[in-house]
Design a protein around this motif. Structure first.
Motif, PDB file in Angstrom:
ATOM      1  N   ASP A 186      -2.656  -6.509 -12.411  1.00  0.00           N
ATOM      2  CA  ASP A 186      -3.815  -6.984 -11.655  1.00  0.00           C
ATOM      3  C   ASP A 186      -4.182  -6.059 -10.497  1.00  0.00           C
ATOM      4  O   ASP A 186      -5.365  -5.809 -10.251  1.00  0.00           O
ATOM      5  CB  ASP A 186      -3.576  -8.395 -11.105  1.00  0.00           C
ATOM      6  CG  ASP A 186      -3.466  -9.431 -12.204  1.00  0.00           C
ATOM      7  OD1 ASP A 186      -4.020  -9.193 -13.299  1.00  0.00           O
ATOM      8  OD2 ASP A 186      -2.818 -10.477 -11.982  1.00  0.00           O
ATOM      9  N   ASP A 187      -3.190  -5.552  -9.791  1.00  0.00           N
ATOM     10  CA  ASP A 187      -3.457  -4.744  -8.603  1.00  0.00           C
ATOM     11  C   ASP A 187      -3.847  -3.306  -8.929  1.00  0.00           C
ATOM     12  O   ASP A 187      -4.423  -2.618  -8.093  1.00  0.00           O
ATOM     13  CB  ASP A 187      -2.223  -4.722  -7.698  1.00  0.00           C
ATOM     14  CG  ASP A 187      -1.921  -6.100  -7.130  1.00  0.00           C
ATOM     15  OD1 ASP A 187      -2.827  -6.960  -7.169  1.00  0.00           O
ATOM     16  OD2 ASP A 187      -0.796  -6.316  -6.653  1.00  0.00           O
ATOM     17  N   GLY A 188      -3.507  -2.847 -10.118  1.00  0.00           N
ATOM     18  CA  GLY A 188      -3.827  -1.471 -10.492  1.00  0.00           C
ATOM     19  C   GLY A 188      -2.757  -0.490 -10.033  1.00  0.00           C
ATOM     20  O   GLY A 188      -1.607  -0.840  -9.795  1.00  0.00           O
ATOM     21  N   PHE A 213       4.319   5.633   3.702  1.00  0.00           N
ATOM     22  CA  PHE A 213       2.900   5.533   3.393  1.00  0.00           C
ATOM     23  C   PHE A 213       2.754   4.839   2.037  1.00  0.00           C
ATOM     24  O   PHE A 213       3.420   5.214   1.067  1.00  0.00           O
ATOM     25  CB  PHE A 213       2.245   6.914   3.334  1.00  0.00           C
ATOM     26  CG  PHE A 213       2.267   7.650   4.643  1.00  0.00           C
ATOM     27  CD1 PHE A 213       1.218   7.538   5.536  1.00  0.00           C
ATOM     28  CD2 PHE A 213       3.349   8.454   4.979  1.00  0.00           C
ATOM     29  CE1 PHE A 213       1.231   8.219   6.743  1.00  0.00           C
ATOM     30  CE2 PHE A 213       3.385   9.133   6.185  1.00  0.00           C
ATOM     31  CZ  PHE A 213       2.321   9.015   7.076  1.00  0.00           C
ATOM     32  N   TYR A 214       1.888   3.820   1.983  1.00  0.00           N
ATOM     33  CA  TYR A 214       1.673   3.041   0.768  1.00  0.00           C
ATOM     34  C   TYR A 214       0.183   3.059   0.419  1.00  0.00           C
ATOM     35  O   TYR A 214      -0.673   2.890   1.289  1.00  0.00           O
ATOM     36  CB  TYR A 214       2.089   1.575   0.971  1.00  0.00           C
ATOM     37  CG  TYR A 214       3.501   1.368   1.452  1.00  0.00           C
ATOM     38  CD1 TYR A 214       4.533   1.073   0.559  1.00  0.00           C
ATOM     39  CD2 TYR A 214       3.802   1.428   2.809  1.00  0.00           C
ATOM     40  CE1 TYR A 214       5.816   0.855   1.005  1.00  0.00           C
ATOM     41  CE2 TYR A 214       5.092   1.217   3.263  1.00  0.00           C
ATOM     42  CZ  TYR A 214       6.101   0.931   2.356  1.00  0.00           C
ATOM     43  OH  TYR A 214       7.373   0.715   2.808  1.00  0.00           O
ATOM     44  N   TYR A 215      -0.094   3.209  -0.873  1.00  0.00           N
ATOM     45  CA  TYR A 215      -1.485   3.101  -1.345  1.00  0.00           C
ATOM     46  C   TYR A 215      -1.521   2.197  -2.571  1.00  0.00           C
ATOM     47  O   TYR A 215      -0.638   2.258  -3.431  1.00  0.00           O
ATOM     48  CB  TYR A 215      -2.061   4.461  -1.729  1.00  0.00           C
ATOM     49  CG  TYR A 215      -3.475   4.347  -2.246  1.00  0.00           C
ATOM     50  CD1 TYR A 215      -4.549   4.251  -1.366  1.00  0.00           C
ATOM     51  CD2 TYR A 215      -3.733   4.291  -3.616  1.00  0.00           C
ATOM     52  CE1 TYR A 215      -5.853   4.114  -1.825  1.00  0.00           C
ATOM     53  CE2 TYR A 215      -5.030   4.146  -4.091  1.00  0.00           C
ATOM     54  CZ  TYR A 215      -6.077   4.061  -3.199  1.00  0.00           C
ATOM     55  OH  TYR A 215      -7.360   3.909  -3.661  1.00  0.00           O
ATOM     56  N   ARG A 216      -2.583   1.353  -2.652  1.00  0.00           N
ATOM     57  CA  ARG A 216      -2.742   0.497  -3.826  1.00  0.00           C
ATOM     58  C   ARG A 216      -4.219   0.309  -4.118  1.00  0.00           C
ATOM     59  O   ARG A 216      -5.043   0.144  -3.199  1.00  0.00           O
ATOM     60  CB  ARG A 216      -2.060  -0.858  -3.587  1.00  0.00           C
ATOM     61  CG  ARG A 216      -1.762  -1.591  -4.890  1.00  0.00           C
ATOM     62  CD  ARG A 216      -0.868  -2.779  -4.671  1.00  0.00           C
ATOM     63  NE  ARG A 216      -1.587  -3.860  -4.031  1.00  0.00           N
ATOM     64  CZ  ARG A 216      -0.989  -4.841  -3.372  1.00  0.00           C
ATOM     65  NH1 ARG A 216       0.313  -4.831  -3.223  1.00  0.00           N
ATOM     66  NH2 ARG A 216      -1.692  -5.809  -2.842  1.00  0.00           N
ATOM     67  N   ASP A 217      -4.570   0.308  -5.400  1.00  0.00           N
ATOM     68  CA  ASP A 217      -5.961   0.161  -5.816  1.00  0.00           C
ATOM     69  C   ASP A 217      -6.601  -1.116  -5.289  1.00  0.00           C
ATOM     70  O   ASP A 217      -7.792  -1.134  -4.967  1.00  0.00           O
ATOM     71  CB  ASP A 217      -6.057   0.166  -7.350  1.00  0.00           C
ATOM     72  CG  ASP A 217      -5.973   1.573  -7.926  1.00  0.00           C
ATOM     73  OD1 ASP A 217      -5.985   2.529  -7.134  1.00  0.00           O
ATOM     74  OD2 ASP A 217      -5.890   1.698  -9.160  1.00  0.00           O
ATOM     75  N   LYS A 218      -5.830  -2.187  -5.205  1.00  0.00           N
ATOM     76  CA  LYS A 218      -6.384  -3.487  -4.831  1.00  0.00           C
ATOM     77  C   LYS A 218      -7.056  -3.447  -3.467  1.00  0.00           C
ATOM     78  O   LYS A 218      -8.105  -4.055  -3.254  1.00  0.00           O
ATOM     79  CB  LYS A 218      -5.287  -4.546  -4.849  1.00  0.00           C
ATOM     80  CG  LYS A 218      -5.769  -5.947  -4.500  1.00  0.00           C
ATOM     81  CD  LYS A 218      -4.624  -6.944  -4.551  1.00  0.00           C
ATOM     82  CE  LYS A 218      -5.091  -8.349  -4.171  1.00  0.00           C
ATOM     83  NZ  LYS A 218      -3.975  -9.325  -4.228  1.00  0.00           N
ATOM     84  N   THR A 219      -6.460  -2.747  -2.523  1.00  0.00           N
ATOM     85  CA  THR A 219      -7.008  -2.672  -1.173  1.00  0.00           C
ATOM     86  C   THR A 219      -7.745  -1.374  -0.902  1.00  0.00           C
ATOM     87  O   THR A 219      -8.464  -1.261   0.090  1.00  0.00           O
ATOM     88  CB  THR A 219      -5.869  -2.812  -0.147  1.00  0.00           C
ATOM     89  OG1 THR A 219      -4.847  -1.860  -0.451  1.00  0.00           O
ATOM     90  CG2 THR A 219      -5.269  -4.209  -0.199  1.00  0.00           C
ATOM     91  N   GLU A 220      -7.547  -0.380  -1.759  1.00  0.00           N
ATOM     92  CA  GLU A 220      -8.218   0.914  -1.632  1.00  0.00           C
ATOM     93  C   GLU A 220      -8.035   1.523  -0.250  1.00  0.00           C
ATOM     94  O   GLU A 220      -8.971   2.079   0.348  1.00  0.00           O
ATOM     95  CB  GLU A 220      -9.714   0.787  -1.960  1.00  0.00           C
ATOM     96  CG  GLU A 220      -9.981   0.384  -3.399  1.00  0.00           C
ATOM     97  CD  GLU A 220     -11.454   0.341  -3.737  1.00  0.00           C
ATOM     98  OE1 GLU A 220     -12.277   0.405  -2.788  1.00  0.00           O
ATOM     99  OE2 GLU A 220     -11.782   0.268  -4.928  1.00  0.00           O
ATOM    100  N   ASP A 221      -6.851   1.401   0.295  1.00  0.00           N
ATOM    101  CA  ASP A 221      -6.555   2.041   1.570  1.00  0.00           C
ATOM    102  C   ASP A 221      -5.067   2.349   1.634  1.00  0.00           C
ATOM    103  O   ASP A 221      -4.310   2.034   0.717  1.00  0.00           O
ATOM    104  CB  ASP A 221      -6.992   1.168   2.754  1.00  0.00           C
ATOM    105  CG  ASP A 221      -6.257  -0.168   2.802  1.00  0.00           C
ATOM    106  OD1 ASP A 221      -5.424  -0.429   1.895  1.00  0.00           O
ATOM    107  OD2 ASP A 221      -6.515  -0.954   3.726  1.00  0.00           O
ATOM    108  N   TRP A 222      -4.670   3.000   2.690  1.00  0.00           N
ATOM    109  CA  TRP A 222      -3.272   3.333   2.935  1.00  0.00           C
ATOM    110  C   TRP A 222      -2.724   2.432   4.031  1.00  0.00           C
ATOM    111  O   TRP A 222      -3.387   2.202   5.040  1.00  0.00           O
ATOM    112  CB  TRP A 222      -3.125   4.789   3.383  1.00  0.00           C
ATOM    113  CG  TRP A 222      -3.384   5.777   2.294  1.00  0.00           C
ATOM    114  CD1 TRP A 222      -4.587   6.300   1.939  1.00  0.00           C
ATOM    115  CD2 TRP A 222      -2.408   6.358   1.436  1.00  0.00           C
ATOM    116  NE1 TRP A 222      -4.433   7.178   0.898  1.00  0.00           N
ATOM    117  CE2 TRP A 222      -3.102   7.239   0.558  1.00  0.00           C
ATOM    118  CE3 TRP A 222      -1.021   6.238   1.298  1.00  0.00           C
ATOM    119  CZ2 TRP A 222      -2.457   7.973  -0.422  1.00  0.00           C
ATOM    120  CZ3 TRP A 222      -0.380   6.976   0.328  1.00  0.00           C
ATOM    121  CH2 TRP A 222      -1.090   7.830  -0.517  1.00  0.00           C
ATOM    122  N   LEU A 223      -1.528   1.931   3.810  1.00  0.00           N
ATOM    123  CA  LEU A 223      -0.780   1.266   4.866  1.00  0.00           C
ATOM    124  C   LEU A 223       0.332   2.204   5.280  1.00  0.00           C
ATOM    125  O   LEU A 223       1.042   2.751   4.433  1.00  0.00           O
ATOM    126  CB  LEU A 223      -0.204  -0.056   4.374  1.00  0.00           C
ATOM    127  CG  LEU A 223       0.586  -0.888   5.400  1.00  0.00           C
ATOM    128  CD1 LEU A 223       0.382  -2.382   5.145  1.00  0.00           C
ATOM    129  CD2 LEU A 223       2.089  -0.584   5.370  1.00  0.00           C
TER     130      LEU A 223
END
Length: 307
Positions: A186-188, A213-223
């Motif tokens: 679901d999150d990509g 550093f984290y990136y995920r398609d669902k939020t389209e940003d970096w944490l």
């Protein structure tokens, strides 16, 4: 208190063993009985699972092993007294597959090591519904590369590949590097990259600088998360960890969302497998206008398994 917290607390108190009156008994004998019951349960599960991969006619001298880590925590702070953080992790090693395959069950994402977590994590980035069940495979038992397939983050199926290694920069400085890429149904797609620098000032004192550093398609940003820690071991049973942690997001712009300052006292008590922690802290969050929130975390942690 939520139902799952009540269940876990009762689990830690329900086992009691009445010894013979004439025989000397150690303090709190119910702790030993509880530990034996949980350890034997996870060990039996490991042997049962390993039997799926048994080959007729092939003799194995090594027995499947399982280890479990359970932590109960109450972490109240001003403006939020009902803060509980209970964690568990079970790992099963399978000798019938030459120790190249593990089964991992946990209720937290192991990109964040248990014990190095902060409070107030961003729920929108997937810090809830972290239950994971996965098969982890390595081409060699000591390989830095590992691959997983399983279910996690609200019962999404996922695949993940990770590389982890460490390098000695000097006799006193160690750099740990980790990178991973994964796909959730679901999150990509997503990725994680981290570098950790450890400097051993003395035999008992370590300084650590950690970057994630984290990136995920669902939020389209970096944490991003950075931390500076001082770890000092007084003896074999007592240690203190002082730390400053910051966290933020790359969108709508690269901004700081959280400060966290804490001093954690960790003590081994009563048994070798049992620990407790006391951690006073100050938390400052953007959604609370960075007003200081003062808290005190209280935790109990147990390790279970037959090795």
């Amino acid at each position: 208190m939520k139902i799952k917290h009540v269940v876990l607390l009762f689990m830690f108190s329900a086992f009691y063993c009445n010894g013979e009156e004439n025989e000397p008994q150690p303090d709190y004998p119910w702790l030993d009985d509880m530990h034996e019951n949980i350890a034997q349960s996870v060990q039996d599960s490991a042997i049962w699972f390993d039997d799926f991969f048994f080959l007729d006619g092939v003799m194995h001298q090594e027995t499947a092993q399982a280890e479990a880590r359970i932590r109960l925590g109450w972490e109240p702070r001003t403006r939020s007294l009902n803060q509980f953080q209970n964690r568990f992790r079970v790992r099963v090693r399978l000798p019938n597959l030459k120790n190249r395959l593990d089964v991992v069950l946990s209720d937290y994402d192991d990109e964040t090591e248990l014990g190095n977590e902060r409070l107030g994590q961003d729920d929108n980035f997937g810090d809830k519904d972290r239950l994971n069940l996965a098969l982890r495979w390595r081409s060699r038992p000591n390989s830095g590369f590992s691959h997983r397939i399983g279910v996690g983050r609200g019962f999404q199926t996922f695949v993940k590949s990770r590389y982890r290694n460490h390098y000695s920069l000097t006799t006193d400085t160690l750099m740990r590097v980790e990178g991973s890429i994964y796909y959730y149904s679901d999150d990509g797609f997503g990725s994680h990259f981290s570098t950790k620098f450890d400097y051993s000032a003395t035999a008992a004192t370590l300084y650590r600088f950690d970057n994630n550093f984290y990136y995920r398609d669902k939020t389209e940003d970096w944490l991003w998360r950075h931390s500076w820690q001082s770890l000092h071991q007084f003896d074999e049973k007592t240690a203190i960890i002082s730390g400053y942690y910051i966290e933020g997001l790359s969108r709508p712009n690269y901004q700081l969302n959280e400060h966290y300052v804490s001093v954690r006292w960790r003590q081994n008590a009563l048994r070798k497998w049992l620990f407790y922690e006391v951690e006073p802290f100050i938390l400052m969050r953007r959604d609370e206008h960075f007003a200081p929130s003062y808290g005190l975390a209280l935790r109990v942690e147990g390790f279970f398994g037959h090795t």
